[in-house]
Design an enzyme around this catalytic site. Structure first.
Site, mmCIF file in Angstrom:
data_model
loop_
_atom_site.group_PDB
_atom_site.id
_atom_site.type_symbol
_atom_site.label_atom_id
_atom_site.label_comp_id
_atom_site.label_asym_id
_atom_site.label_seq_id
_atom_site.Cartn_x
_atom_site.Cartn_y
_atom_site.Cartn_z
ATOM 1 N N ILE A 222 -20.877 4.019 -76.431
ATOM 2 C CA ILE A 222 -19.781 3.824 -76.423
ATOM 3 C C ILE A 222 -19.261 5.728 -76.606
ATOM 4 C CG2 ILE A 222 -17.020 2.994 -74.606
ATOM 5 C CD1 ILE A 222 -20.178 2.048 -73.431
ATOM 6 N N GLU A 241 -14.843 7.284 -90.204
ATOM 7 C CA GLU A 241 -15.619 6.964 -91.355
ATOM 8 C C GLU A 241 -16.904 7.601 -91.760
ATOM 9 O OE1 GLU A 241 -15.753 1.884 -90.447
ATOM 10 O OE2 GLU A 241 -17.918 2.585 -91.330
ATOM 11 N N GLY A 339 -14.734 0.129 -90.185
ATOM 12 C CA GLY A 339 -13.871 -0.155 -89.977
ATOM 13 C C GLY A 339 -13.164 0.292 -89.775
HETATM 14 N N1 COA Z 1 -23.386 -11.122 -75.091
HETATM 15 C C1 COA Z 1 -24.702 -11.622 -75.693
HETATM 16 N N2 COA Z 1 -25.207 -10.106 -75.753
HETATM 17 C C2 COA Z 1 -24.298 -9.217 -75.715
HETATM 18 C C3 COA Z 1 -23.242 -8.641 -75.306
HETATM 19 C C4 COA Z 1 -22.214 -10.062 -75.007
HETATM 20 N N3 COA Z 1 -20.920 -9.936 -75.217
HETATM 21 N N4 COA Z 1 -22.417 -7.557 -76.125
HETATM 22 C C5 COA Z 1 -23.174 -7.541 -76.024
HETATM 23 N N5 COA Z 1 -24.577 -8.090 -76.466
HETATM 24 C C6 COA Z 1 -25.851 -7.141 -76.669
HETATM 25 C C7 COA Z 1 -26.459 -6.207 -76.006
HETATM 26 O O1 COA Z 1 -26.615 -6.465 -75.096
HETATM 27 C C8 COA Z 1 -27.307 -5.588 -77.280
HETATM 28 O O2 COA Z 1 -28.822 -6.583 -77.045
HETATM 29 P P1 COA Z 1 -30.038 -5.595 -77.469
HETATM 30 O O3 COA Z 1 -30.213 -5.546 -78.642
HETATM 31 O O4 COA Z 1 -30.886 -6.382 -76.408
HETATM 32 O O5 COA Z 1 -30.793 -4.516 -75.737
HETATM 33 C C9 COA Z 1 -26.988 -5.771 -78.222
HETATM 34 O O6 COA Z 1 -26.054 -7.337 -77.740
HETATM 35 C C10 COA Z 1 -26.151 -4.631 -79.074
HETATM 36 O O7 COA Z 1 -25.113 -4.300 -77.873
HETATM 37 P P2 COA Z 1 -24.498 -2.871 -77.726
HETATM 38 O O8 COA Z 1 -23.265 -3.040 -76.583
HETATM 39 O O9 COA Z 1 -25.589 -2.200 -77.672
HETATM 40 O O10 COA Z 1 -24.360 -2.376 -79.110
HETATM 41 P P3 COA Z 1 -24.046 -0.828 -79.955
HETATM 42 O O11 COA Z 1 -25.132 -0.835 -80.534
HETATM 43 O O12 COA Z 1 -23.239 -0.017 -78.519
HETATM 44 O O13 COA Z 1 -22.215 -1.370 -81.290
HETATM 45 C C11 COA Z 1 -20.823 -3.085 -82.001
HETATM 46 C C12 COA Z 1 -21.789 -1.995 -80.195
HETATM 47 C C13 COA Z 1 -20.441 -3.916 -81.385
HETATM 48 C C14 COA Z 1 -22.107 -3.817 -82.208
HETATM 49 C C15 COA Z 1 -21.079 -1.896 -83.339
HETATM 50 O O14 COA Z 1 -20.496 -0.583 -82.181
HETATM 51 C C16 COA Z 1 -20.313 -2.389 -84.422
HETATM 52 O O15 COA Z 1 -21.626 -2.714 -84.908
HETATM 53 N N6 COA Z 1 -19.244 -2.725 -84.283
HETATM 54 C C17 COA Z 1 -18.391 -2.673 -85.740
HETATM 55 C C18 COA Z 1 -17.973 -1.958 -86.755
HETATM 56 C C19 COA Z 1 -17.428 -1.486 -85.940
HETATM 57 O O16 COA Z 1 -17.106 -0.851 -84.481
HETATM 58 N N7 COA Z 1 -17.154 -0.223 -86.802
HETATM 59 C C20 COA Z 1 -16.133 1.098 -86.249
HETATM 60 C C21 COA Z 1 -16.132 2.341 -87.230
HETATM 61 S S1 COA Z 1 -17.707 3.267 -87.814
#
Ligand code: COA
Length: 435
Positions: A222, A241, A339
């Site tokens: 996203i 970051e 971050g």
């Molecule tokens: N319930 C169950 N499963 C879920 C879910 C929910 N509510 N939301 C997502 N998932 C699953 C997805 O289906 C996906 O599964 P898959 O790997 O089997 O396809 C997996 O979880 C990852 O979800 P996705 O939305 O594709 O993750 P992403 O790669 O876009 O990353 C975060 C999203 C939130 C994990 C990531 O942004 C993160 O680690 N954030 C924390 C740190 C951060 O925000 N840092 C910011 C500064 S860099």
């Protein structure tokens, strides 16, 4: 007195020889992503597998190389993983019960390192030595300076595929205990597939970002989609970051020129980069991008010094309070806080700043709503209800900061997937929060 080239020759060795110096009980540090040293760590793991060493711990952040020790539960106790933020391998180790995790705000890691940890070795990948005897730590500054201060030995993998970050952390050959030369491509992230839903979310956020804003984009599909939606903006700045591919695009198309920033005007500021080879080529010898330590880059009091600071991060689920879980699915560990909170706070403290947490309304083919009445049991709260600002799905934008619970619940239900709104409304009424 030795010339630095003689020092280099004297310190050059093999990964196996460096591994042979490791003793039982050592604490070994590595930093983020492409700064990790797969050859040295593999050689150390081979010794652990042969029972030559035990009780060795290795700290990482966002492992992206396939570091095979992270997939080998039989090494637990001999070579054990401690992650500051999980990537693929350490996530598997944590969920498999043979790897540990250290909760943190990313900006605090250098402080923990300086106060709490003494490293027997810091292993880091660098670009080839320059004509003055310095190596560039390439795509990562992060907590490297703190680990360099606290390590008894610094082991380098000198990789001719690493870009040279001229405005980044450097290390001199005289500080190094041993080095190995390697030549393997540094890890790249696959390009994000922009589907219709993420483009809609990107568009909703881009509408709320003015020309001249300073942006941070987090990890995930996203934030990348938001980057793509910002191409028609002007005079944007970057203080982030993680430096990502969508930012290279924004610089290339002229949307970002950093000309309106209050600090580091004219320069992109980041603490580490992870992306495509094109991005690594962009970083090479480029004075337009500064890699600075995370205790500075992610400090909310630094972030907010740029006016109109906008942070955009992702989440896994959000409850009706606006509590954001971005690092676990129930009790299943996914990543870390990173971050996210630092940028939510920094953006909200900035004059004209905003913070967006954005995600598709459902997961698993539309079967799970990411907006929940209550978080899944075991879910970790990443951003608290008191810090959260805007929440965005493909169905719209909710502004939660400063709003009462009833308004939060109403707004969040309105941007949940239509299939889940009745159930969410029912739950909210049952809890007496839809006043
Ligand atoms: N319930 C169950 N499963 C879920 C879910 C929910 N509510 N939301 C997502 N998932 C699953 C997805 O289906 C996906 O599964 P898959 O790997 O089997 O396809 C997996 O979880 C990852 O979800 P996705 O939305 O594709 O993750 P992403 O790669 O876009 O990353 C975060 C999203 C939130 C994990 C990531 O942004 C993160 O680690 N954030 C924390 C740190 C951060 O925000 N840092 C910011 C500064 S860099």
């Amino acid at each position: 007195m030795s010339d630095f080239r003689e020092l280099y020759a004297a310190k050059r060795t093999s990964a196996e020889e460096l591994a042979s110096r490791v003793e039982s009980g050592w604490l070994i540090g590595m930093d983020a992503g492409a700064s990790q040293t797969p050859d040295i760590i593999s050689a150390i793991a081979a010794r652990a597998r042969r029972d030559e060493i035990s009780g060795v711990k290795v700290q990482t952040l966002l492992d992206v190389y396939p570091l095979e020790y992270l997939a080998d539960a039989s090494l637990f106790g001999k070579l054990t993983s401690e992650a500051w933020f999980s990537g693929g391998g350490s996530r598997k180790a944590v969920n498999g019960g043979y790897g540990d995790i250290i909760p943190n705000y990313y900006r605090d890691i250098p402080g923990y390192i300086r106060r709490m940890y003494n490293y027997d070795a810091f292993c880091v990948s660098v670009s080839p030595m320059d004509k003055h005897g310095y190596f560039s730590l390439a795509t990562v500054s992060s907590y490297c300076p703190a680990m360099m201060e606290k390590a008894r030995n610094i082991f380098l993998e000198v990789n001719d595929c690493q870009p040279r970050a001229v405005c980044g952390t450097q290390i001199h050959i005289s500080q190094v205990a041993g080095l190995v030369e390697v030549s393997h491509p540094i890890p790249t992230l696959p390009p994000t597939k922009l589907d219709e839903t993420s483009s809609v979310i990107g568009g909703l956020i881009a509408e709320r970002i003015g020309d001249g804003a300073c942006i941070q984009l987090g990890i995930g599909a996203i934030p990348d989609a938001v980057g793509a939606a910002l191409a028609s903006k002007h005079d944007l700045g970057i203080h982030t970051e993680m430096f990502t591919d969508s930012m290279v695009e924004l610089i290339a198309c002229g949307a970002v020129n950093n000309s309106k920033k209050q600090i580091h005007r004219g320069q992109t500021v980041t603490t580490f980069a992870l992306g495509s080879q094109r991005m690594y080529d962009y970083i090479d010898d480029n004075p337009g991008i500064a890699f600075l330590p995370v205790d500075y880059v992610n400090d909310p009091n630094v972030i907010c010094r740029n006016d109109n600071m906008v942070s955009i991060n992702a989440a896994l689920e959000v409850d009706l309070w606006g509590q954001v879980c971005a690092e676990s699915v129930g009790t299943k560990h996914m990543s870390g806080t990173g971050g996210q909170v630092d940028y939510v706070r920094g953006a909200c403290q900035s004059k004209g700043g905003k913070s967006f947490i954005a995600f598709t309304s459902t997961a698993k083919g539309g079967t799970i709503s990411k907006i929940k009445s209550i978080l899944t049991p075991g879910a970790v709260v990443t951003t608290s209800k008191n810090d959260v600002d805007y929440i965005v799905t493909e169905y719209g934008v909710a502004h939660l900061r400063g709003e009462p619970l009833s308004s939060r619940a109403r707004q969040l239900i309105a941007i949940a997937h239509p299939d889940f709104r009745d159930e969410l409304r029912f739950e909210a009424k049952k809890r007496g929060i839809l006043l």
